[in-house]
Design an enzyme around this catalytic site. Structure first.
Site, PDB file in Angstrom:
ATOM      1  N   CYS A   9       1.044  -1.163  -0.132  1.00 57.92           N
ATOM      2  CA  CYS A   9       0.079  -0.057   0.156  1.00 57.92           C
ATOM      3  C   CYS A   9       0.952   1.235   0.148  1.00 57.92           C
ATOM      4  CB  CYS A   9      -0.938   0.082   1.202  1.00 57.92           C
ATOM      5  SG  CYS A   9      -2.295  -1.175   1.000  1.00 57.92           S
ATOM      6  N   TYR A  33      -1.751   4.414   1.655  1.00 56.78           N
ATOM      7  CA  TYR A  33      -2.530   4.844   0.458  1.00 56.78           C
ATOM      8  C   TYR A  33      -2.299   6.088   0.045  1.00 56.78           C
ATOM      9  CZ  TYR A  33      -5.690   0.572   0.524  1.00 56.78           C
ATOM     10  OH  TYR A  33      -6.267  -0.495   0.274  1.00 56.78           O
ATOM     11  N   TRP A  93      -4.526   5.515   5.480  1.00 56.73           N
ATOM     12  CA  TRP A  93      -4.601   4.082   5.685  1.00 56.73           C
ATOM     13  C   TRP A  93      -3.575   3.519   7.027  1.00 56.73           C
ATOM     14  CZ3 TRP A  93      -1.288  -0.176   4.921  1.00 56.73           C
ATOM     15  CH2 TRP A  93      -1.790  -1.343   5.215  1.00 56.73           C
ATOM     16  N   TYR A 134      -9.540  -4.963  -7.282  1.00 55.91           N
ATOM     17  CA  TYR A 134      -8.865  -4.564  -6.228  1.00 55.91           C
ATOM     18  C   TYR A 134      -7.436  -5.052  -6.036  1.00 55.91           C
ATOM     19  CZ  TYR A 134      -8.255  -3.030  -1.149  1.00 55.91           C
ATOM     20  OH  TYR A 134      -7.548  -2.223   0.031  1.00 55.91           O
ATOM     21  N   HIS A 135      -6.667  -4.139  -5.921  1.00 57.63           N
ATOM     22  CA  HIS A 135      -5.052  -4.643  -5.822  1.00 57.63           C
ATOM     23  C   HIS A 135      -4.498  -5.250  -7.158  1.00 57.63           C
ATOM     24  CE1 HIS A 135      -4.765  -5.201  -1.265  1.00 57.63           C
ATOM     25  NE2 HIS A 135      -4.699  -3.762  -1.833  1.00 57.63           N
ATOM     26  N   HIS A 158      -3.066   0.252  -6.834  1.00 58.77           N
ATOM     27  CA  HIS A 158      -4.402   0.697  -6.251  1.00 58.77           C
ATOM     28  C   HIS A 158      -4.956   1.613  -7.357  1.00 58.77           C
ATOM     29  CE1 HIS A 158      -2.467  -0.904  -2.644  1.00 58.77           C
ATOM     30  NE2 HIS A 158      -3.768  -1.314  -2.246  1.00 58.77           N
TER      31      HIS A 158
END
Length: 825
Positions: free
Chosen positions: A416, A460, A478, A677-678, A763
């Site tokens: 992240c 993030y 995050w 996601y990811h 992301h």
């Protein structure tokens, strides 16, 4: 299989490792307390192994019962092993599964032996065959991690009888061995890869029965493009009994590969959702023959698809319902029905085989040496805690080979993160699980090193390089304390960070109901002249940021009529011209949008950009990724219409290509694996695109430790062969200053040149990408057909930002060369 049904503990729990690390992981605040139940379920069913047999290129039977048949016996403590007594059989070793019937197959589940490490498969390839003799090209290949977890080896869904797994190396390089405890196969996940939705113009629909007395529930409604109108079996007076069928007449013969069924919306009621079904085809509307697809759909309102066992020429396609999904009554209904057929490569592009990675590629960066850097977290398939190390991998784009390495020396778990591609080609990675750390990867020496820690811990966050070569970071609640993730700047000269108290993150946040924890994530940043940055999303509010001194932030209007667009994405497709795509008003559990907007910087910093809504995408997307091509078009991949982390529900499997000349999106060939996601996407130096990843939720079925390369239509003929492409016949200087004249020669006259900055994605954000079309003049033309040109590199480092670029030449038909890698600045 555990990979499909085991519930995941609180995310961050280790699959092994020091107890202290495990405790630290449990104390950390993960994205979510646990992966949703839907993450435990594969999009495809596990096929029944009844009647299957297994054979092998070689097997050990002299000193142990290591027969191939053991991979189908349901016992993890019995194994197939390549011959090891006397003279060990050399690589390659292969296993062949014969299902003794044709099934649609989309993945192989490989369970390594549990009683030891020897023989764990490293490099592999998968081939399919309908007759056991003709195998064709590999549908998947790659490299597996050296551990005991069950591996999902995905590929494009296809009807087949035989599946062959070939091992070409042992994961730990312990010897010339291969082994497997169990092999399972996954069935139909929905749409196969490399198909496109067929246009419905001129089509008609009829039904075995329909309700017209008390409601307008005619069969024709399944083709009207309106999900609020439905076909329903007759329900007034005496309800018609099952089965019910709808027949699509395309009024011409076309090759069909898949059918998509959209149930009625939940708001209108659940009655009639189709459960058990079959699909048959016909050329004349009379003889329909053996079904080309059959199965059972879940009792929900998500769009369903079914893959045919083989592409079939047909004029008529009949969907027959034999049960109601919730067993509520003898009813059937449908909001919309669509058909798909094989894609024309020259119109829709084409996908290469799926490449397996030894980790989930959550973050990627394109390197100057024709390699792709990827990483996940402290583990290959899960995250959590602050463990101080990261699993990385490098894919050689020339050979396709993937290697793995754990990076410990920087004390940084880089899950992240924020990423910025530095002026000298190095990769700066900040924050994430180790929230204040910063690390640098140098592709010239293949080494990682630590640099100064940030003043504000972050995860993030977003970053961009500035026009002076410094790096700017903003947001990231995050990790660390929530809120107040104000801007700061890193200097390559000192390796240190300075705060920008005049650039508060609060002025750039969305109105996410979760507050700063989600509202300051994944910001879209575009660097311009003299250290300035345009913040242009995902909040609807735009801002000009000046990073000199203590910094300042100035409102710059809104993105036209766009709402907040969290987990959408954005890209620079031309000088001072940006495109934003999709997103949702909240991080998750809110409907995504189909909208796209252009943002024109106009006169630059200090003046409000001009934002306009361009054509809508064909699909609503959140968690997607976009890539700018050398010709200025933008490709968008994956995403969900209703964003839910770690889920493959509502996946968008069809990429789209946006044309700045028309503002329209065109649907491309569908993908084999969901990318949500990811997930990541990157333009490669050969003009193709890498799309991969998704998941990182531990023992779940939505981990996608793989990727695939998409070839855009500008490189392909209708038969799938490559178009002739221009080529550079000179080697440009490795480094070019802003404002320089750049001499190049090509093997034939070309019509355009462009620079595309090497990207780094994670992301749904890649603030490093930008395309810079170049002005040029032809200086000479040689008799052999080649030509010489002088290209003008933009003077302004806010236009041609410092860093590594791919230099493309494009011919008059828009076909790009393979790029030359150069450094600007």
């Amino acid at each position: 299989m555990a990979v499909l049904i085991a519930f995941l503990p609180v995310l961050g729990t280790h699959g092994g490792g020091a107890a202290a690390e495990d405790t630290n992981a449990r104390r950390s605040r993960p994205h979510h307390a646990a992966a949703l139940a839907s993450a435990m379920e594969s999009a495809a069913p596990v096929l029944s192994r009844a009647g299957w047999t297994a054979s092998a290129s070689d097997e050990e039977t002299a000193k142990a019962d290591n027969r191939a048949a053991n991979v189908l016996d349901g016992k993890a403590d019995t194994i197939w092993h390549s011959r090891w007594s006397a003279a060990a059989a050399p690589f390659p070793h292969s296993l062949v599964i014969d299902m003794h019937r044709t099934e649609v197959v989309s993945a192989l589940l490989y369970q390594p032996r549990t009683d030891g490490a020897n023989g764990r498969i490293g490099e592999y390839a998968i081939h399919l065959s309908t007759d056991g003799k003709n195998w064709g090209a590999a549908v998947a290949s790659g490299t597996l991690a050296d551990d005991a977890t069950t591996k999902t080896l995905s590929f494009a869904a296809r009807g087949t009888r035989y599946v062959r797994l070939t091992a070409t190396s042992e994961a730990g390089k312990r010897g010339p061995w291969s082994s497997a405890a169990e092999i399972q196969l996954l069935g139909d996940p929905g749409l196969p890869a490399s198909v496109v939705e067929l246009p419905t113009t001129g089509w008609t629909a009829s039904a075995s029965d329909e309700e017209t007395a008390k409601a307008d529930n005619r069969a024709a409604n399944v083709l009207d493009g309106d999900a609020d109108t439905i076909w329903h079996s007759r329900w007034s007076a005496d309800a018609a009994s099952l089965p019910h069928s709808v027949t699509i007449d395309m009024h011409r013969t076309q090759t069909v590969s898949a059918l998509t069924y959209q149930p009625r919306k939940s708001g209108g009621g659940a009655n009639g959702r189709i459960g058990a079904y079959s699909v048959a085809t016909s050329l004349d509307g009379v003889s329909f023959g053996t079904p080309v697809a059959a199965g059972v759909w879940k009792d929900d309102d998500t769009v369903k698809s079914t893959t045919f066992t083989r592409p079939t020429p047909a004029r008529f396609v009949r969907l027959t319902a034999t049960s109601e999904a919730g067993n509520r009554g003898p009813w059937s209904s449908a909001a919309e029905i669509r058909l798909s057929g094989p894609a024309d490569p020259a119109v829709s592009g084409a996908w290469d085989r799926v490449t397996g990675f030894p980790l989930v590629p959550v973050a990627t960066a394109v390197l100057p040496n024709n390699k792709l850097l990827a990483w996940s977290a402290y583990a290959i398939d899960r995250f959590g805690g602050s463990n101080g190390y990261t699993q990385t991998a490098i894919m050689d784009l020339g050979t396709g080979q993937v290697t793995q390495r754990r990076v410990d020396n920087t004390g940084h778990d880089m899950f992240c993160p924020g990423i910025a591609m530095l002026a000298d080609g190095r990769v700066l990675v900040t924050g994430g699980s180790n929230a204040s750390r910063a690390s640098i990867y140098d592709p010239r020496t293949d080494t990682w090193s630590a640099t100064g820690e940030m003043n504000i811990p972050r995860g993030y966050q977003s970053m961009t390089l500035l026009s002076n070569g410094d790096a700017f970071v903003l947001g990231g609640s995050w990790s660390g304390a929530r809120g107040d993730k104000d801007g700061e700047v890193w200097s390559p000269a000192s390796g240190k960070w300075r705060k920008l108290p005049g650039v508060p993150a609060r002025d750039t946040m969305t109105a996410d109901p979760a507050g700063p924890y989600r509202a300051d994530n994944h910001q879209w940043l575009h660097a311009t002249s003299r250290g300035r940055v345009l913040h242009f999303g995902p909040s609807k509010q735009l801002n000009w940021i000046d990073t000199t001194g203590n910094g300042t932030i100035t409102p710059a209007g809104t993105r036209a009529d766009s709402p907040d667009a969290m987990n959408g994405n954005a890209i620079s497709y031309d000088i001072g011209k940006l495109l934003t795509l999709g997103g949702a008003t909240a991080y998750e559990n809110a409907n995504a949008t189909r909208r796209a907007y252009t943002v024109d910087l106009g006169a630059g910093a200090g003046t409000p950009p001009v934002s306009k809504r361009t054509g809508d995408m064909g699909y609503a997307r959140s968690f997607s990724n976009s890539v700018v091509l050398p010709d200025g078009k933008v490709a968008v991949f994956g995403g969900q219409s209703y964003p839910v982390p770690f889920s493959d529900a509502t996946s968008v499997m069809t990429p789209e290509l946006w044309d700045p000349a028309t503002g329209a999106f065109t649907k491309m060939a569908s993908m084999a694996v969901p990318r949500n996601y990811h997930s990541v996407a990157n333009l490669l130096p050969d003009g193709r695109i890498f799309s991969g990843g998704g998941g990182l939720c531990g023992d779940c079925a939505t981990n996608h430790s793989d990727g695939a390369i998409f070839t855009p239509p500008y490189l392909l003929n209708p038969d799938g062969t490559r178009k002739p492409r221009p080529a550079f016949t000179s080697t440009p200087p490795a480094r070019v200053a802003n404002g320089a004249a750049l001499p190049v020669t090509t093997d034939k006259p070309v019509a355009a040149f462009s620079l595309v900055r090497a990207g780094a994605a994670t992301h749904s954000v890649d603030n490093d990408q930008r395309r810079v079309p170049l002005t040029f003049r032809q200086t000479d033309r040689n008799p052999a057909g080649g030509a010489s040109y002088e290209l003008k590199v933009p003077d302004d480092p806010g236009v041609a930002l410092p860093g590594t670029y791919m230099l493309f030449a494009l011919d008059a038909a828009g076909v790009p060369s393979i790029a030359k890698m150069i450094t600007i600045g």
